[in-house]
Design a protein around this motif. Structure first.
Motif, PDB file in Angstrom:
ATOM      1  N   VAL A  36     -33.500  27.769 -37.298  1.00  0.00           N
ATOM      2  CA  VAL A  36     -33.450  29.112 -36.725  1.00  0.00           C
ATOM      3  C   VAL A  36     -33.645  30.166 -37.814  1.00  0.00           C
ATOM      4  N   TYR A  37     -34.524  31.120 -37.521  1.00  0.00           N
ATOM      5  CA  TYR A  37     -34.778  32.255 -38.405  1.00  0.00           C
ATOM      6  C   TYR A  37     -34.091  33.464 -37.774  1.00  0.00           C
ATOM      7  N   VAL A  38     -32.978  33.912 -38.362  1.00  0.00           N
ATOM      8  CA  VAL A  38     -32.222  35.052 -37.849  1.00  0.00           C
ATOM      9  C   VAL A  38     -32.708  36.292 -38.592  1.00  0.00           C
ATOM     10  N   ASP A  39     -33.390  37.174 -37.854  1.00  0.00           N
ATOM     11  CA  ASP A  39     -34.068  38.326 -38.444  1.00  0.00           C
ATOM     12  C   ASP A  39     -33.388  39.632 -38.042  1.00  0.00           C
ATOM     13  N   PHE A  40     -32.895  40.390 -39.008  1.00  0.00           N
ATOM     14  CA  PHE A  40     -32.290  41.695 -38.759  1.00  0.00           C
ATOM     15  C   PHE A  40     -33.368  42.770 -38.850  1.00  0.00           C
TER      16      PHE A  40
END
Length: 189
Positions: free
Chosen positions: A74-78
Motif C-alpha cells: 500500500v502506498y499511503v499518499d498525503f
C-alpha cells in the motif's frame, strides 16, 4: 551481513540514484540478517473517513482502516488541493494503481485540506480510481511527522512502512514504479 532482500532493495535504490530523489528506506534491520531491534518500524494502525471511492457513501460515514489492506502493498499518499506537485503525482499514482492492482497493490490518498469541500472540488476535476480519505484535523499527518506535500509511505504486506517518499517530480516515476514492482515481487505478488 546483508541478505538477498536487502541486496535487491539496494539494487533498486542504487539504480534510482541517477536521478535526484527524496526517499528514505526505513526498517533496515528487517533487511539485514538476524532479528530486528526493538526500535524498528512496526505495522501502522489508524482509521480515517472515506470521502471518495467507488463504494463510498454520500454521507461520508465510511471508515477505512489501514489494517483492512494487510496482505497488500500500500502506498499511503498525503496530499492537498492547493499542492501543485500533488496535481502531477495523483494521475501517475492512478496509473500505478491500475497497473499493479491485480498483483496486490493499492494507493490510499489522505487529503489534509482544512475543508473537505476543497478536496471534493479537486477530485471532481481530477478523479482517481483509488480510495481517498480525509484527515482535516491533520492528526495522522502530525503523528507521522509529515513535513511537506505530497509525502507518502510505502507499506509492506504487514502494514509496516518500508519507504518514505517526499515530494514529486517527473524523475521519481521510474524509481517509484521499480520500488513498487520489487515490493510486490518480494511479497509473492
Amino acid at each position: 551481513m546483508i541478505n538477498d532482500k536487502a541486496r535487491r532493495c539496494l539494487s533498486v535504490v542504487t539504480g534510482a540514484l541517477n536521478s535526484v530523489i527524496t526517499c528514505v528506506v526505513i526498517g533496515a534491520g528487517s533487511l539485514l540478517s538476524g532479528p530486528a531491534p526493538a526500535n524498528e518500524p512496526h505495522p501502522m494502525h489508524w482509521e480515517l473517513p472515506l470521502i471518495a471511492a467507488e463504494k463510498a457513501t454520500k454521507d461520508g460515514t465510511d471508515i477505512v482502516r489501514v489494517e483492512d489492506y494487510q496482505g497488500k502493498i500500500v502506498y499511503v499518499d498525503f496530499w492537498a488541493s492547493w499542492c501543485r506537485p500533488c496535481l502531477k503525482s495523483m494521475p501517475f499514482l492512478n496509473e500505478l494503481r491500475n497497473e499493479f492492482h491485480d498483483r496486490g497493490f493499492e494507493v490510499l490518498a489522505v487529503n489534509v485540506d482544512q475543508h473537505k469541500k476543497d478536496a471534493l472540488a479537486f477530485l471532481e476535476k481530477h478523479p482517481v480510481d483509488y480510495p481517498v480519505l480525509y484527515d482535516g484535523s491533520n492528526q495522522l499527518l502530525e503523528h507521522l511527522q509529515v513535513v511537506g506535500l505530497p509525502s507518502a509511505f510505502l507499506l509492506d504486506a504487514s502494514g509496516t512502512p518500508t519507504i518514505v517518499h517526499a515530494g514529486f517530480k517527473e524523475s521519481d516515476k521510474a524509481f517509484l514504479r521499480a520500488v513498487i514492482d520489487r515490493a510486490l515481487a518480494i511479497n509473492g505478488h
